[in-house]
Design an enzyme around this catalytic site. Structure first.
Site, PDB file in Angstrom:
ATOM      1  NE  ARG A   1      40.873  40.506  48.765  1.00 46.84           N
ATOM      2  CZ  ARG A   1      39.754  41.029  48.277  1.00 46.84           C
ATOM      3  NH1 ARG A   1      39.395  42.237  48.636  1.00 46.84           N
ATOM      4  NH2 ARG A   1      39.002  40.347  47.437  1.00 46.84           N
TER       5      ARG A   1
ATOM      6  CB  CYS B   1      24.086  62.717  43.733  1.00 51.61           C
ATOM      7  SG  CYS B   1      24.630  64.400  43.826  1.00 51.61           S
ATOM      8  CD  GLU B   2      23.916  55.346  44.645  1.00 48.63           C
ATOM      9  OE1 GLU B   2      24.008  55.806  43.499  1.00 48.63           O
ATOM     10  OE2 GLU B   2      23.982  54.147  44.908  1.00 48.63           O
TER      11      GLU B   2
ATOM     12  N   GLY C   1      43.655  34.806  46.189  1.00 47.43           N
ATOM     13  CA  GLY C   1      42.589  34.757  47.186  1.00 47.43           C
ATOM     14  C   GLY C   1      43.051  34.844  48.628  1.00 47.43           C
TER      15      GLY C   1
ATOM     16  CE1 TYR D   1      31.987  42.868  45.145  1.00 47.42           C
ATOM     17  CE2 TYR D   1      33.727  44.362  45.839  1.00 47.42           C
ATOM     18  CZ  TYR D   1      33.146  43.562  44.879  1.00 47.42           C
ATOM     19  OH  TYR D   1      33.746  43.454  43.654  1.00 47.42           O
TER      20      TYR D   1
ATOM     21  CE1 TYR E   1      40.450  42.643  42.348  1.00 45.18           C
ATOM     22  CE2 TYR E   1      40.971  42.262  44.663  1.00 45.18           C
ATOM     23  CZ  TYR E   1      41.014  41.858  43.343  1.00 45.18           C
ATOM     24  OH  TYR E   1      41.609  40.680  43.019  1.00 45.18           O
TER      25      TYR E   1
HETATM   26  N1  LLP Z   1      43.415  34.856  39.991  1.00 47.78           N
HETATM   27  C1  LLP Z   1      42.189  34.858  39.432  1.00 47.78           C
HETATM   28  C2  LLP Z   1      41.907  33.959  38.323  1.00 47.78           C
HETATM   29  C3  LLP Z   1      41.198  35.717  39.925  1.00 47.78           C
HETATM   30  O1  LLP Z   1      40.000  35.704  39.378  1.00 47.78           O
HETATM   31  C4  LLP Z   1      41.504  36.598  40.999  1.00 47.78           C
HETATM   32  C5  LLP Z   1      40.510  37.535  41.500  1.00 47.78           C
HETATM   33  C6  LLP Z   1      42.799  36.571  41.527  1.00 47.78           C
HETATM   34  C7  LLP Z   1      43.725  35.680  41.004  1.00 47.78           C
HETATM   35  C8  LLP Z   1      43.238  37.481  42.641  1.00 47.78           C
HETATM   36  O2  LLP Z   1      42.528  37.290  43.796  1.00 47.78           O
HETATM   37  P1  LLP Z   1      42.966  38.059  45.144  1.00 47.78           P
HETATM   38  O3  LLP Z   1      44.295  37.495  45.565  1.00 47.78           O
HETATM   39  O4  LLP Z   1      43.058  39.507  44.823  1.00 47.78           O
HETATM   40  O5  LLP Z   1      41.845  37.775  46.100  1.00 47.78           O
HETATM   41  N2  LLP Z   1      36.423  42.915  43.282  1.00 47.78           N
HETATM   42  C9  LLP Z   1      36.415  41.960  44.362  1.00 47.78           C
HETATM   43  C10 LLP Z   1      37.441  40.866  44.150  1.00 47.78           C
HETATM   44  C11 LLP Z   1      37.284  40.156  42.836  1.00 47.78           C
HETATM   45  C12 LLP Z   1      38.332  39.099  42.659  1.00 47.78           C
HETATM   46  C13 LLP Z   1      38.355  38.600  41.267  1.00 47.78           C
HETATM   47  N3  LLP Z   1      39.347  37.638  40.997  1.00 47.78           N
HETATM   48  C14 LLP Z   1      36.688  42.700  45.665  1.00 47.78           C
HETATM   49  O6  LLP Z   1      36.850  43.909  45.628  1.00 47.78           O
HETATM   50  O7  LLP Z   1      36.702  42.092  46.722  1.00 47.78           O
END
Ligand code: LLP
Length: 442
Positions: A293, A361-362, A248, A334, A390
C-alpha cells in the site's frame, strides 16, 4: 484540499498529475481511468532503501504486488532494484512476463498448489515463504525429485495483531497464515526443513497487519522473532540470515490518517535489530520488508465522469459516476474512506456535500458517503485519491462492467499500461450452449 505526490492545479484550473492534465487523460483514454504517479512510487521505494543503507543494514525491499499487479509496475519495481512478493501463480506469471529478476522473487501464500510450487522451482525464484506443513512436504518432494535447491523463509505468526493505531499481543494468533510461534509449530517447521540436502532456511518471516501508523507493533514483532532466532542458535546451532518483517506501513486516505514516513518505520526496525543482535552477540541478519500500500496507494488516482444526480431534499444528494464497487470494492467491503475532488473545477469552491455513488446494481455501491466537491453537473470529472492499492487488484466485472484502463504519468509524460476491457473481453471465456440433439446427446 490535500494533494499527493506530484499532483497540482494547472493554469486551466484542472488537476494535473506528473505534469499531465487529468481532464486531458480522461478525454484521451476514457473513464474510469486509474492514473499512477510513478515519481511518487520511486520516491517511496528509494526512501525505504536509503534508510536501510544509512543504518548500514543489508536489506531487501520487496514490493507486495497483491496491492497492484501488472507487467508495467513490475518493470518499474525492477528499475528501482526492488524485490517482489508474489502470492499466486498468476502474480508469478506476471513477473515472468515482466522478466523480473527471478532471484528477487519471494513466493507467499497459505495454500500454494503443487503446480504453483513447481512453477516457482521451474523459474528458480529467490525463495518460497513456507506457510504450512503440507507445503513443506511438497517443497521437499519437488526439490528431491529434481535434485534442485530452494531457499525458504519460515512464516511465523508471532501473536501480534496490529490495526492502524493499536496492536494486541495474544498467546496464540487466530490466523490462517503461518506457523504459530508460541505453541511449537514454528520449531517443528524448522526441524522439518533444517539440514535438508536441497533446502536452505534463510530465516523467518512475519506480517502483522496493514495500514499501521506506529512503530511499536513492528518493534515487538522484531523482538519476538529475534528471541526465536536466538533460541534456534542456542539449541540447534542455526543462524538466521534473513529477518523479514512484512509490510503494513500506513498511508493517508483522509485527514484522520497520520502516517509516518518510510524512514521512521525502517529506522525503528533497524534500531531494534542492531541493539538486540549486539546484546546477544548475534550476526546482524538482512532485514527484508514488503510494502504494498505505501508504494502504490496514494500514487493512484481514479478519474470518473459524472452522470446522473439525485437530490433528496433534507436527506442527501447522490452524484453517480461511471464506475463503482467493480473498480473499488474497499468502501463496500471495509467501509474504507476516501476523498475526492472535481478535477475539472479545482479552483472553484468545493462547497457541495454529496454521496458519490457507483453504477452497480446495489444500494451499497457508494464510493464516498460524504464527499465535498464543486457543484456537480453531468460530464464533470471526479478524481478519487489514494486508489492505487487493492482497488484494481480486487476489481471485478460485477454487472459485466469492463475494468478501467490504467495510465502511468511521470515528468510530463504518460503511458497506457493496462488497456480498458472491451465487451469482447467481457465474454472471452464464455462458451455458447451447445445444441442438444434428440436423445440428449450433444
Ligand atoms: N506481506 C504480506 C505477507 C501480506 O500479507 C501483505 C498484505 C503485505 C506484505 C502488504 O501489506 P501492505 O503494505 O500493503 O499493507 N485488501 C486489504 C489489504 C490486505 C492486505 C493483505 N496482505 C485492503 O484493501 O486494505
Amino acid at each position: 484540499m490535500h494533494l499527493y505526490g506530484t499532483q497540482s492545479i494547472n493554469d486551466r484550473g484542472h488537476l494535473a498529475i506528473g505534469g499531465i492534465d487529468t481532464v486531458d487523460l480522461a478525454n484521451t483514454y476514457g473513464t474510469p481511468l486509474i492514473v499512477y504517479d510513478i515519481h511518487l512510487f520511486r520516491e517511496r521505494a528509494r526512501a525505504f532503501k536509503k534508510t536501510f543503507q544509512a543504518a548500514g543494514i543489508n536489506a531487501q525491499v520487496a514490493y507486495a504486488s497483491k496491492a497492484f499487479s501488472s507487467i508495467a509496475i513490475y518493470e518499474v519495481a525492477k528499475q528501482e532494484g526492488l524485490s517482489l512478493d508474489v502470492v499466486s501463480g498468476g502474480e508469478l506469471y506476471t513477473a515472468v512476463q515482466a522478466d523480473f529478476p527471478r532471484e528477487k522473487i519471494h513466493f507467499h501464500g497459505n495454500n500454494k498448489s503443487y503446480s504453483e510450487i513447481e512453477f516457482a522451482f521451474d523459474e528458480k525464484i529467490g525463495c518460497i515463504v513456507v506457510d504450512n506443513f503440507l507445503e513443506i512436504s511438497i517443497v521437499k518432494e519437488i526439490a528431491e525429485s529434481r535434485n534442485q535447491e530452494m531457499d525458504v523463509l519460515i512464516r511465523v505468526t508471532p501473536g501480534i495483531e496490529a490495526h492502524t493505531h493499536d496492536y494486541i499481543t495474544t498467546g496464540q494468533e487466530d490466523s490462517k497464515f503461518g506457523f504459530d510461534l508460541k505453541n511449537g509449530q514454528a520449531d517443528e517447521a524448522f526441524r522439518q526443513l533444517y539440514n535438508h540436502p536441497f533446502i536452505t532456511v534463510l530465516g523467518m518471516h512475519c506480517h502483522i497487519g496493514s495500514q499501521i501508523f506506529e512503530t511499536d507493533a513492528f518493534r515487538v514483532a522484531a523482538e519476538t522473532l529475534i528471541e526465536k532466532m536466538i533460541s534456534w542458535r542456542d539449541n540447534e546451532n542455526f543462524i538466521c540470515r534473513v529477518l523479514n518483517l512484512g509490510g503494513g506501513f500506513g498511508i493517508r486516505y483522509t485527514e484522520i490518517d497520520n502516517p509516518l514516513s518510510p524512514s521512521e518505520y525502517v529506522e525503528e526496525m533497524a534500531n531494534v535489530v542492531l541493539s538486540m543482535t549486539r546484546t546477544f552477540n548475534y550476526p546482524i541478519p538482512e532485514i527484508w520488508i514488503e510494502p504494498g500500500r505505501s508504494l502504490v496507494g496514494d500514487a493512484g488516482t481514479t478519474l470518473y465522469t459524472v452522470g446522473s444526480t439525485k437530490d433528496i431534499p433534507e436527506v442527501r444528494k447522490y452524484v453517480a459516476v461511471d464506475g463503482g464497487m467493480s473498480d473499488n470494492i474497499r468502501p463496500a467491503l471495509y467501509g474504507a474512506k476516501y476523498t475526492a475532488v472535481s478535477a475539472n473545477r479545482m479552483t472553484e469552491p468545493h462547497s457541495e456535500k454529496v454521496t458519490i455513488a457507483g453504477k452497480c446494481c446495489e444500494s451499497g455501491d457508494k464510493l464516498i458517503e460524504e464527499a465535498t466537491i464543486a457543484p456537480a453537473i453531468e460530464g464533470d470529472i471526479i478524481a478519487t485519491f489514494c486508489t492505487g492499492a487493492y482497488s484494481y487488484s480486487m476489481s471485478s466485472n460485477y454487472n459485466r462492467l469492463p475494468r478501467p484502463a490504467i495510465v502511468f504519468v511521470e515528468n510530463g509524460e504518460e503511458q497506457l499500461v493496462v488497456r480498458r476491457e472491451t465487451y469482447e473481453d467481457i465474454v472471452r471465456l464464455d462458451l455458447p450452449l451447445q445444441k442438444v440433439k434428440r436423445g440428449g446427446k450433444v
